[in-house]
Design a protein around this motif. Structure first.
Motif, PDB file in Angstrom:
ATOM      1  N   ARG A  35       0.820  -1.215   0.000  1.00 21.68           N
ATOM      2  CA  ARG A  35       0.000   0.000   0.000  1.00 21.68           C
ATOM      3  C   ARG A  35       0.855   1.267   0.000  1.00 21.68           C
ATOM      4  N   ARG A  36       2.012   1.196   0.651  1.00 17.75           N
ATOM      5  CA  ARG A  36       2.927   2.357   0.671  1.00 17.75           C
ATOM      6  C   ARG A  36       3.830   2.407  -0.549  1.00 17.75           C
ATOM      7  N   ALA A  37       3.755   1.389  -1.385  1.00 19.01           N
ATOM      8  CA  ALA A  37       4.541   1.305  -2.620  1.00 19.01           C
ATOM      9  C   ALA A  37       6.046   1.418  -2.358  1.00 19.01           C
ATOM     10  N   VAL A  38       6.515   0.691  -1.341  1.00 21.85           N
ATOM     11  CA  VAL A  38       7.947   0.728  -1.012  1.00 21.85           C
ATOM     12  C   VAL A  38       8.725  -0.432  -1.637  1.00 21.85           C
ATOM     13  N   LEU A  39       8.002  -1.426  -2.172  1.00 22.97           N
ATOM     14  CA  LEU A  39       8.667  -2.593  -2.738  1.00 22.97           C
ATOM     15  C   LEU A  39       8.675  -2.547  -4.258  1.00 22.97           C
ATOM     16  N   SER A  40       9.766  -3.033  -4.837  1.00 27.65           N
ATOM     17  CA  SER A  40       9.833  -3.235  -6.287  1.00 27.65           C
ATOM     18  C   SER A  40       9.412  -4.649  -6.647  1.00 27.65           C
ATOM     19  N   SER A  41       9.662  -5.605  -5.735  1.00 25.10           N
ATOM     20  CA  SER A  41       9.281  -6.989  -5.988  1.00 25.10           C
ATOM     21  C   SER A  41       9.206  -7.743  -4.669  1.00 25.10           C
ATOM     22  N   ALA A  42       8.530  -8.893  -4.735  1.00 24.09           N
ATOM     23  CA  ALA A  42       8.448  -9.803  -3.590  1.00 24.09           C
ATOM     24  C   ALA A  42       8.271 -11.215  -4.127  1.00 24.09           C
ATOM     25  N   HIS A  43       8.900 -12.176  -3.458  1.00 24.69           N
ATOM     26  CA  HIS A  43       8.824 -13.574  -3.888  1.00 24.69           C
ATOM     27  C   HIS A  43       8.905 -14.464  -2.654  1.00 24.69           C
ATOM     28  N   ASP A  44       8.010 -15.454  -2.565  1.00 23.16           N
ATOM     29  CA  ASP A  44       8.059 -16.394  -1.453  1.00 23.16           C
ATOM     30  C   ASP A  44       9.301 -17.280  -1.576  1.00 23.16           C
ATOM     31  N   LEU A  45       9.657 -17.920  -0.468  1.00 24.60           N
ATOM     32  CA  LEU A  45      10.825 -18.808  -0.465  1.00 24.60           C
ATOM     33  C   LEU A  45      10.390 -20.258  -0.275  1.00 24.60           C
ATOM     34  N   ALA A  46       9.291 -20.631  -0.921  1.00 29.87           N
ATOM     35  CA  ALA A  46       8.760 -21.980  -0.778  1.00 29.87           C
ATOM     36  C   ALA A  46       9.575 -22.971  -1.606  1.00 29.87           C
ATOM     37  N   ASP A  47       9.124 -23.327  -2.774  1.00 28.80           N
ATOM     38  CA  ASP A  47       9.784 -24.358  -3.583  1.00 28.80           C
ATOM     39  C   ASP A  47      11.175 -23.916  -4.029  1.00 28.80           C
ATOM     40  N   GLY A  48      12.198 -24.564  -3.475  1.00 27.48           N
ATOM     41  CA  GLY A  48      13.563 -24.270  -3.864  1.00 27.48           C
ATOM     42  C   GLY A  48      14.255 -23.247  -2.990  1.00 27.48           C
ATOM     43  N   GLY A  49      13.544 -22.603  -2.082  1.00 30.63           N
ATOM     44  CA  GLY A  49      14.134 -21.665  -1.153  1.00 30.63           C
ATOM     45  C   GLY A  49      14.648 -20.388  -1.801  1.00 30.63           C
ATOM     46  N   LEU A  50      15.623 -19.767  -1.148  1.00 30.60           N
ATOM     47  CA  LEU A  50      16.189 -18.503  -1.604  1.00 30.60           C
ATOM     48  C   LEU A  50      16.803 -18.629  -2.986  1.00 30.60           C
ATOM     49  N   ALA A  51      17.490 -19.727  -3.251  1.00 29.84           N
ATOM     50  CA  ALA A  51      18.144 -19.900  -4.556  1.00 29.84           C
ATOM     51  C   ALA A  51      17.133 -19.814  -5.687  1.00 29.84           C
ATOM     52  N   GLN A  52      16.041 -20.534  -5.569  1.00 36.11           N
ATOM     53  CA  GLN A  52      15.025 -20.533  -6.615  1.00 36.11           C
ATOM     54  C   GLN A  52      14.355 -19.168  -6.734  1.00 36.11           C
ATOM     55  N   ALA A  53      14.079 -18.534  -5.611  1.00 34.18           N
ATOM     56  CA  ALA A  53      13.454 -17.205  -5.635  1.00 34.18           C
ATOM     57  C   ALA A  53      14.368 -16.194  -6.323  1.00 34.18           C
ATOM     58  N   LEU A  54      15.660 -16.272  -6.066  1.00 32.69           N
ATOM     59  CA  LEU A  54      16.610 -15.367  -6.724  1.00 32.69           C
ATOM     60  C   LEU A  54      16.638 -15.596  -8.232  1.00 32.69           C
ATOM     61  N   VAL A  55      16.705 -16.856  -8.646  1.00 36.90           N
ATOM     62  CA  VAL A  55      16.737 -17.169 -10.076  1.00 36.90           C
ATOM     63  C   VAL A  55      15.478 -16.642 -10.759  1.00 36.90           C
ATOM     64  N   GLU A  56      14.315 -16.977 -10.208  1.00 37.99           N
ATOM     65  CA  GLU A  56      13.066 -16.549 -10.821  1.00 37.99           C
ATOM     66  C   GLU A  56      12.943 -15.028 -10.853  1.00 37.99           C
ATOM     67  N   SER A  57      13.362 -14.371  -9.787  1.00 37.41           N
ATOM     68  CA  SER A  57      13.281 -12.905  -9.731  1.00 37.41           C
ATOM     69  C   SER A  57      14.224 -12.263 -10.738  1.00 37.41           C
ATOM     70  N   CYS A  58      15.424 -12.784 -10.850  1.00 39.83           N
ATOM     71  CA  CYS A  58      16.392 -12.236 -11.806  1.00 39.83           C
ATOM     72  C   CYS A  58      15.912 -12.421 -13.243  1.00 39.83           C
ATOM     73  N   LEU A  59      15.421 -13.604 -13.553  1.00 43.21           N
ATOM     74  CA  LEU A  59      15.021 -13.896 -14.926  1.00 43.21           C
ATOM     75  C   LEU A  59      13.757 -13.155 -15.344  1.00 43.21           C
ATOM     76  N   ARG A  60      12.938 -12.774 -14.395  1.00 48.70           N
ATOM     77  CA  ARG A  60      11.668 -12.117 -14.734  1.00 48.70           C
ATOM     78  C   ARG A  60      11.894 -10.877 -15.582  1.00 48.70           C
ATOM     79  N   LEU A  61      12.819 -10.007 -15.169  1.00 52.15           N
ATOM     80  CA  LEU A  61      13.076  -8.766 -15.913  1.00 52.15           C
ATOM     81  C   LEU A  61      14.557  -8.606 -16.266  1.00 52.15           C
ATOM     82  N   ASP A  62      15.297  -9.702 -16.204  1.00 55.21           N
ATOM     83  CA  ASP A  62      16.717  -9.713 -16.558  1.00 55.21           C
ATOM     84  C   ASP A  62      17.596  -8.815 -15.696  1.00 55.21           C
TER      85      ASP A  62
END
Length: 153
Positions: A35-62
């Motif tokens: 609501r305060r628009a302070v985040l650029s992105s957010a990703h859960d750390l479920a399947d694959g943990g931090l490593a997977q979240a980092l990969v998916e986040s990086c690849l989303r917008l390069d």
């Protein structure tokens, strides 16, 4: 975890206990930060943990990223733990203080991992002291897996 299954052919054990009060505070934080628009992105750390979240986040917008893992726990645990109650966020540069204040107010711990880098041909996922993976290589592995599976069929 997905890592334990892929690397050790082990899928089992007891799931971590869920702290419902923490989950509620985390959800409150994410709603208020949105609501305060302070985040650029957010990703859960479920399947694959931090490593997977980092990969998916990086690849989303390069976008590349350069992070440094905390000293504890072990790097494999830090990268592949699928425990609940954790979210990877990128905070807008001008909103770091606002986000920190929100975390303190709501009672959610945070740890600054690193910095998001601009997209470009040399963009990479860098985990300081562990590895550097160019996004081009990650994208090839990400998109090529199904092609390889179906080509073999």
């Amino acid at each position: 975890s997905a890592w334990a299954e892929a690397v050790h052919d082990h899928l089992g054990g007891r799931p971590p206990m869920v702290d419902f009060a923490h989950e509620q505070r985390l959800a409150q934080l994410m709603v208020r930060a949105s609501r305060r628009a302070v985040l650029s992105s957010a990703h859960d750390l479920a399947d694959g943990g931090l490593a997977q979240a980092l990969v998916e986040s990086c690849l989303r917008l390069d976008h590349g990223v350069e992070i440094k893992l905390p000293k504890d726990p072990d790097p494999f645990v830090a990268l592949f733990s699928e425990s609940s109650g954790r979210v990877l966020v990128s905070v807008k540069p001008n909103a770091v203080d606002d986000f920190t204040a929100l975390c303190d107010e709501i009672g959610v711990d945070r740890h600054r991992l690193g910095t998001v880098r601009e997209p470009g041909p040399d963009a990479a996922l860098v985990v300081t002291g562990q590895f550097t993976l160019p996004l081009a290589e990650l994208r090839e592995a990400w998109t090529g897996t199904l092609r390889k599976v179906f080509a073999a069929a």
